[in-house]
Structure formats: structure tokens, C-alpha cells
Design a protein around this motif. Structure first.
Motif, mmCIF file in Angstrom:
data_model
loop_
_atom_site.group_PDB
_atom_site.id
_atom_site.type_symbol
_atom_site.label_atom_id
_atom_site.label_comp_id
_atom_site.label_asym_id
_atom_site.label_seq_id
_atom_site.Cartn_x
_atom_site.Cartn_y
_atom_site.Cartn_z
ATOM 1 N N SER A 40 -16.089 75.117 28.675
ATOM 2 C CA SER A 40 -15.349 74.730 29.875
ATOM 3 C C SER A 40 -15.233 73.215 29.972
ATOM 4 C CB SER A 40 -16.033 75.275 31.131
ATOM 5 O OG SER A 40 -16.067 76.680 31.112
ATOM 6 N N LEU A 41 -16.316 72.506 29.662
ATOM 7 C CA LEU A 41 -16.288 71.043 29.686
ATOM 8 C C LEU A 41 -15.340 70.503 28.627
ATOM 9 C CD1 LEU A 41 -17.376 68.368 30.766
ATOM 10 C CD2 LEU A 41 -19.265 68.566 29.129
ATOM 11 N N SER A 42 -15.353 71.123 27.456
ATOM 12 C CA SER A 42 -14.451 70.697 26.387
ATOM 13 C C SER A 42 -12.994 70.910 26.790
ATOM 14 C CB SER A 42 -14.768 71.478 25.109
ATOM 15 O OG SER A 42 -13.852 71.151 24.084
ATOM 16 N N LEU A 43 -12.711 72.064 27.403
ATOM 17 C CA LEU A 43 -11.347 72.345 27.857
ATOM 18 C C LEU A 43 -10.929 71.367 28.940
ATOM 19 C CD1 LEU A 43 -8.807 74.112 27.836
ATOM 20 C CD2 LEU A 43 -9.961 75.659 29.434
ATOM 21 N N ARG A 62 -12.622 81.220 34.679
ATOM 22 C CA ARG A 62 -13.459 80.182 34.084
ATOM 23 C C ARG A 62 -12.655 79.210 33.230
ATOM 24 N NH1 ARG A 62 -18.038 81.655 29.743
ATOM 25 N NH2 ARG A 62 -16.161 81.674 28.443
ATOM 26 N N THR A 63 -11.585 79.703 32.617
ATOM 27 C CA THR A 63 -10.751 78.831 31.783
ATOM 28 C C THR A 63 -9.604 78.200 32.566
ATOM 29 O OG1 THR A 63 -9.454 80.768 31.091
ATOM 30 C CG2 THR A 63 -11.275 80.096 29.672
ATOM 31 N N MET A 64 -9.260 78.778 33.717
ATOM 32 C CA MET A 64 -8.192 78.210 34.535
ATOM 33 C C MET A 64 -8.677 77.000 35.331
ATOM 34 S SD MET A 64 -6.449 81.729 35.936
ATOM 35 C CE MET A 64 -5.430 80.871 37.124
ATOM 36 N N ILE A 65 -9.910 77.053 35.840
ATOM 37 C CA ILE A 65 -10.424 75.986 36.700
ATOM 38 C C ILE A 65 -10.448 74.625 36.012
ATOM 39 C CG2 ILE A 65 -12.504 75.158 37.877
ATOM 40 C CD1 ILE A 65 -13.027 77.988 38.794
ATOM 41 N N PRO A 66 -10.906 74.497 34.748
ATOM 42 C CA PRO A 66 -10.887 73.168 34.110
ATOM 43 C C PRO A 66 -9.497 72.563 34.009
ATOM 44 C CG PRO A 66 -12.299 74.657 32.888
ATOM 45 C CD PRO A 66 -11.577 75.488 33.890
ATOM 46 N N VAL A 67 -8.475 73.370 33.725
ATOM 47 C CA VAL A 67 -7.104 72.854 33.623
ATOM 48 C C VAL A 67 -6.598 72.405 34.989
ATOM 49 C CG1 VAL A 67 -4.732 73.395 32.956
ATOM 50 C CG2 VAL A 67 -6.645 74.337 31.637
ATOM 51 N N LEU A 68 -6.831 73.223 36.008
ATOM 52 C CA LEU A 68 -6.386 72.871 37.355
ATOM 53 C C LEU A 68 -7.122 71.630 37.869
ATOM 54 C CD1 LEU A 68 -6.213 76.445 38.957
ATOM 55 C CD2 LEU A 68 -4.365 75.112 37.943
ATOM 56 N N ALA A 69 -8.421 71.534 37.565
ATOM 57 C CA ALA A 69 -9.185 70.357 37.980
ATOM 58 C C ALA A 69 -8.688 69.096 37.283
ATOM 59 C CB ALA A 69 -10.672 70.573 37.677
ATOM 60 N N ALA A 70 -8.296 69.221 36.024
ATOM 61 C CA ALA A 70 -7.764 68.071 35.285
ATOM 62 C C ALA A 70 -6.460 67.580 35.902
ATOM 63 C CB ALA A 70 -7.547 68.451 33.823
ATOM 64 N N ILE A 71 -5.609 68.506 36.351
ATOM 65 C CA ILE A 71 -4.346 68.131 36.985
ATOM 66 C C ILE A 71 -4.609 67.389 38.292
ATOM 67 C CG2 ILE A 71 -2.258 69.038 38.084
ATOM 68 C CD1 ILE A 71 -2.319 71.324 36.028
ATOM 69 N N VAL A 72 -5.513 67.924 39.113
ATOM 70 C CA VAL A 72 -5.827 67.294 40.399
ATOM 71 C C VAL A 72 -6.409 65.906 40.188
ATOM 72 C CG1 VAL A 72 -7.286 67.443 42.447
ATOM 73 C CG2 VAL A 72 -6.141 69.493 41.595
ATOM 74 N N LEU A 73 -7.348 65.768 39.260
ATOM 75 C CA LEU A 73 -7.976 64.466 39.008
ATOM 76 C C LEU A 73 -6.961 63.449 38.488
ATOM 77 C CD1 LEU A 73 -10.565 62.834 39.032
ATOM 78 C CD2 LEU A 73 -11.065 63.681 36.728
ATOM 79 N N THR A 74 -6.024 63.904 37.680
ATOM 80 C CA THR A 74 -4.988 63.008 37.167
ATOM 81 C C THR A 74 -4.177 62.406 38.303
ATOM 82 O OG1 THR A 74 -4.784 64.145 35.041
ATOM 83 C CG2 THR A 74 -2.867 62.892 35.790
ATOM 84 N N PHE A 75 -3.798 63.217 39.287
ATOM 85 C CA PHE A 75 -2.955 62.704 40.362
ATOM 86 C C PHE A 75 -3.745 61.942 41.417
ATOM 87 C CE2 PHE A 75 -0.033 65.717 38.448
ATOM 88 C CZ PHE A 75 1.106 64.931 38.391
ATOM 89 N N VAL A 76 -5.040 62.176 41.516
ATOM 90 C CA VAL A 76 -5.876 61.296 42.331
ATOM 91 C C VAL A 76 -5.875 59.898 41.720
ATOM 92 C CG1 VAL A 76 -8.242 60.818 43.084
ATOM 93 C CG2 VAL A 76 -7.340 63.133 43.251
#
Length: 209
Positions: free
Chosen positions: A4-7, A146-160
Motif C-alpha cells: 500500500s505504501l509503495s502504491l 485497500r488499493t483504492m485508498i492510496p491512489v485517492l490519498a495521493a490525488i488529495v495530497l497533490t492538490f493540497v
């Protein structure tokens, strides 16, 4: 946990670099020339919220929507390129973009330029490439939570990060002053026109295939 961290790290790097908020700063400065610091921050906030929402939406439902409506990514790319080109031509001629003013505001006699949604959020931040990247990352990770959350979190962090980067652009604007912004506006218009043509060309290639 390690997968998950790698993704998440792969998704964060991919989304951040395809959105490229640092590359948008010169265009953002040119399009918000003369605006107050508060208005610049509000514009940045609205643009990031809209772009983030759009990316999350397409990450979750994009593949379904394209299949239902029969719309290809190439067609979306061409449409975004045309919108960008219209704005770029107005910037090169040093006049307000026609896409910034709504008909209702014109009828009321209010001049209000708003570039937060078009072209800043769409397609500069959440462009066809960024949307395609989000869809590919979601497909790569699978449909489990479990695999969706890392991608969605990456999108949110990018726009922050986008909000803080664009919000700080007012410092650069004060340093450049009016003459510097005028030069930057025309140079940015030329760059934006080239980006728009590239969007249209890539979209046309996709459609021809």
C-alpha cells in the motif's frame, strides 16, 4: 502495508508530476494579473477543489462514464485543447479571455473574470493526461478498498500541495509588478498556445487510431 505504501508513493509521484503545479505558476500569474492577494488565494482554492473533485470522480467512475457515453479520451483531449487555445489567443492580444465572463454577469453589467474552473482547474490542473493517469492507477491497483485508498490519498495530497504553491504565487507577482506581468502574460500565452496545440494533436492522433 508495504504494498500500500509503495502504491501510494508511485501514485503520488505520478499524479504530482502530471498535474505539474509548479509549471502552472507562470500561467496562473499571467491570468491573475492585477488581482488582490485574497482573490488569488480564493481562485487557487476553488481551482484546486474543482480539479481534485474531478480527478477523484474520474478515478472512481471514469471508465464507466466513458463506456456509457461512448466518449474517448482523445475527444476529451481535443475539447480541452480548444478551450486552452481560446484563452491563449486572448492572452497574446492582452485582453480579458471571453471564457472568463458568464452571460448572466454581462447582462447585469458586472465585469467579473473567473479563471478558477476554466482553464485553471480544467484542463491545466485536471487535464486529460492527469485524468488518464488517475484512471490507470486505479485500474492497476484493483477494485479493493485497500488499493483504492492510496491512489485517492495521493490525488488529495497533490492538490493540497497545488493550493499552497499557487497561493504563494502572489509574492512573485508583487516582485514582477505590472510591466513584468505584462511580459509574462504574452510569453505565457505563447506557451499556453503550444500546449493547446499539443493537446489537440495528441487527441487527433487518438481519434484517428
Amino acid at each position: 502495508m508495504s504494498s500500500s505504501l509503495s502504491l501510494f508513493l508511485v501514485s503520488l509521484s505520478a499524479v504530482f508530476f502530471v498535474v505539474d503545479p509548479i509549471g502552472v505558476v507562470p500561467l496562473f500569474l499571467a491570468m491573475t494579473a492585477g488581482d488582490s492577494r485574497d482573490k488569488i488565494r480564493r481562485t487557487a482554492l476553488r481551482a484546486c477543489l474543482v480539479a481534485c473533485g474531478l480527478m477523484l470522480f474520474f478515478a472512481l467512475f471514469g471508465s464507466i462514464i466513458f463506456k456509457v457515453f461512448g466518449v474517448s479520451l482523445g475527444a476529451f483531449r481535443v475539447a480541452g485543447g480548444i478551450l486552452l487555445l481560446m484563452t491563449a489567443l486572448d492572452m497574446l492580444r492582452a485582453r480579458p479571455a471571453a471564457t472568463r465572463t458568464s452571460p448572466t454577469e454581462e447582462q447585469e453589467g458586472a465585469v467579473k473574470e473567473d479563471i478558477a474552473i476554466v482553464p485553471l482547474a480544467i484542463p491545466l490542473l485536471a487535464g486529460p493526461g492527469a485524468i488518464a493517469t488517475a484512471m490507470v492507477l486505479m485500474a492497476r491497483g484493483g477494485s479493493s478498498l485497500r488499493t483504492m485508498i492510496p491512489v485517492l490519498a495521493a490525488i488529495v495530497l497533490t492538490f493540497v500541495s497545488c493550493y499552497f504553491i499557487l497561493g504563494a504565487s502572489s509574492l512573485v507577482q508583487r516582485v514582477l509588478r505590472q510591466s513584468g506581468v505584462a511580459i509574462l502574460e504574452r510569453v505565457s500565452g505563447l506557451i499556453l498556445a503550444a500546449i493547446a496545440v499539443q493537446f489537440i494533436a495528441d487527441g487527433a492522433k487518438d481519434l484517428m487510431r
